[in-house]
Design an enzyme around this catalytic site. Sequence first.
Site, mmCIF file in Angstrom:
data_model
loop_
_atom_site.group_PDB
_atom_site.id
_atom_site.type_symbol
_atom_site.label_atom_id
_atom_site.label_comp_id
_atom_site.label_asym_id
_atom_site.label_seq_id
_atom_site.Cartn_x
_atom_site.Cartn_y
_atom_site.Cartn_z
ATOM 1 N N ARG A 160 0.830 -1.216 0.000
ATOM 2 C CA ARG A 160 0.000 0.000 0.000
ATOM 3 C C ARG A 160 0.870 1.275 0.000
ATOM 4 N NH1 ARG A 160 -3.511 -3.430 -0.584
ATOM 5 N NH2 ARG A 160 -5.625 -3.258 0.255
ATOM 6 N N SER A 235 -10.700 -0.326 2.750
ATOM 7 C CA SER A 235 -9.964 -0.474 4.019
ATOM 8 C C SER A 235 -9.583 0.899 4.539
ATOM 9 C CB SER A 235 -8.681 -1.260 3.805
ATOM 10 O OG SER A 235 -8.953 -2.503 3.235
ATOM 11 N N GLU A 331 -5.073 4.184 6.379
ATOM 12 C CA GLU A 331 -4.649 3.981 4.989
ATOM 13 C C GLU A 331 -5.108 5.112 4.069
ATOM 14 O OE1 GLU A 331 -4.900 0.089 2.345
ATOM 15 O OE2 GLU A 331 -6.455 1.487 1.864
HETATM 16 N N1 EPU Z 1 -11.379 -10.296 9.919
HETATM 17 C C1 EPU Z 1 -12.130 -10.298 11.064
HETATM 18 N N2 EPU Z 1 -13.139 -9.374 11.179
HETATM 19 C C2 EPU Z 1 -13.415 -8.497 10.209
HETATM 20 C C3 EPU Z 1 -12.633 -8.462 9.050
HETATM 21 C C4 EPU Z 1 -11.610 -9.400 8.919
HETATM 22 O O1 EPU Z 1 -11.927 -11.106 11.974
HETATM 23 O O2 EPU Z 1 -14.352 -7.713 10.406
HETATM 24 C C5 EPU Z 1 -10.333 -11.327 9.743
HETATM 25 C C6 EPU Z 1 -10.801 -12.367 8.714
HETATM 26 O O3 EPU Z 1 -11.505 -13.392 9.316
HETATM 27 C C7 EPU Z 1 -9.485 -12.879 8.164
HETATM 28 C C8 EPU Z 1 -8.578 -11.654 8.239
HETATM 29 O O4 EPU Z 1 -9.183 -10.758 9.153
HETATM 30 O O5 EPU Z 1 -8.929 -13.872 9.006
HETATM 31 C C9 EPU Z 1 -8.329 -11.000 6.903
HETATM 32 O O6 EPU Z 1 -9.565 -10.554 6.366
HETATM 33 P P1 EPU Z 1 -9.765 -10.372 4.769
HETATM 34 O O7 EPU Z 1 -9.290 -11.584 4.058
HETATM 35 O O8 EPU Z 1 -11.138 -9.910 4.561
HETATM 36 O O9 EPU Z 1 -8.739 -9.269 4.340
HETATM 37 P P2 EPU Z 1 -8.257 -7.937 5.075
HETATM 38 O O10 EPU Z 1 -6.886 -8.129 5.612
HETATM 39 O O11 EPU Z 1 -9.297 -7.467 5.997
HETATM 40 C C10 EPU Z 1 -7.067 -6.996 2.902
HETATM 41 C C11 EPU Z 1 -7.038 -5.693 2.159
HETATM 42 C C12 EPU Z 1 -8.325 -5.510 1.345
HETATM 43 C C13 EPU Z 1 -8.393 -6.670 0.362
HETATM 44 C C14 EPU Z 1 -8.382 -7.997 1.157
HETATM 45 C C15 EPU Z 1 -8.353 -9.200 0.271
HETATM 46 C C16 EPU Z 1 -5.648 -4.218 3.518
HETATM 47 C C17 EPU Z 1 -5.621 -3.076 4.446
HETATM 48 N N3 EPU Z 1 -6.851 -4.594 3.099
HETATM 49 O O12 EPU Z 1 -8.154 -6.920 3.822
HETATM 50 O O13 EPU Z 1 -8.233 -4.306 0.610
HETATM 51 O O14 EPU Z 1 -9.566 -6.592 -0.435
HETATM 52 O O15 EPU Z 1 -7.203 -8.058 1.996
HETATM 53 O O16 EPU Z 1 -7.083 -9.357 -0.285
HETATM 54 O O17 EPU Z 1 -4.601 -4.765 3.188
HETATM 55 C C18 EPU Z 1 -8.936 -2.024 0.347
HETATM 56 O O18 EPU Z 1 -7.757 -1.697 0.417
HETATM 57 O O19 EPU Z 1 -9.856 -1.175 0.189
HETATM 58 C C19 EPU Z 1 -9.316 -3.424 0.549
HETATM 59 C C20 EPU Z 1 -10.572 -3.790 0.659
#
Ligand code: EPU
Length: 335
Positions: A160, A235, A331
């Site tokens: 990012r 995010s 972010e």
């Molecule tokens: N999780 C929770 N609660 C929540 C959200 C997530 O417990 O409310 C846990 C999930 O269960 C999982 C972990 O967190 O174990 C990761 O969640 P997820 O796979 O949804 O991905 P993320 O880390 O929350 C990142 C990116 C997203 C991208 C997704 C998929 C960042 C800051 N965000 O989210 O990017 O779509 O991975 O690759 O790196 C964006 O930048 O706008 C965005 C949506």
Amino acid sequence: MNIQKNISLKSYNTFGIHVNAKRFVSIDALYNLQQLLKKEQQLFLISGGSNMLLTKDIEELVVHLNLKGISIDREHENAVHLTVNAGENWHEFVLWCIQQDYGGLENLSLIPGNVGTCPIQNIGAYGVEVKDTITKVKALEISSGKLITFSNADCEFGYRNSIFKNKVKGKYIITAVSFQLTKNVHKLNTSYGAIENELLQKNNTTPSIKDISNAVIAIRQSKLPDPKEIGNSGSFFKNPVISTALFEKLKNEYPKIPSYPISEEKIKVPAGWLIEQSGFKGKRFGEYGVHEKQALVLVNYGNASGKDIHKLAQTIQKTIKEKFAIDLEIEVNVI
Ligand code: EPU
């Protein structure tokens, strides 16, 4: 060039926040932008408006970058080189690539925003980052009006992150981005758990780039709010990277804490999980709140101010610091 006065920016940012632009101009030709730079250099650039939280009226001239067009630079049997103007909508561009059977961007389907801003924060999702396909970024230097080409290495991409958020922040206007995509033989990336599950459910063991795009669209639609319906900026926070020592300590207390190892000493933990554990998920405070299906996303239900949402973000940061001793970094660009 038509410079308008007192324009609301509500429809120009995906958070749907109303702030006033004293002066506003929409630019659809590079030449006009170069002419404008000869007269004005105190500019506030807005493109897809998908990574900003507006907390105050804008005094500078607001320049809406609306440069359109896609051109194919060259093609080989297995690769195509394209240059895309900054004002093209990101998702429409991804869908167009899939239609032409150009591979590499399918995992980045449905990300809000425009092509010109994708290098700034090196957009990434489901195991793919845009830096893997970018070959060049063209940008106008604001002080000289000169068109400069940044190579992929010049962009200093990171998670990012890029040079456009650091060393040269505010000095350039990105006008076009060049990509190298695959043709005929694609390198598919289906290792991300949610994509695997989605394809498995459909018994699809030989997915096409279109299948992957559809899977990503389905996953995102199930978790992330559509900015056209509920204002948001994806995010809101970055996933924090912490020391293994702190992680081990937290794991004792929270055995289910998810994690992604970065190195021997560093581990990334999902901010969404930390925020959910702190009880914020789905909390609504009048016109704004934390999304009910993804705690990493702050939302505007209609008439929130940027200040309200920023205050909520600060409360979340303070709570996470107290509960987990972790600094959550925002972010989106808070203006
Ligand atoms: N999780 C929770 N609660 C929540 C959200 C997530 O417990 O409310 C846990 C999930 O269960 C999982 C972990 O967190 O174990 C990761 O969640 P997820 O796979 O949804 O991905 P993320 O880390 O929350 C990142 C990116 C997203 C991208 C997704 C998929 C960042 C800051 N965000 O989210 O990017 O779509 O991975 O690759 O790196 C964006 O930048 O706008 C965005 C949506």
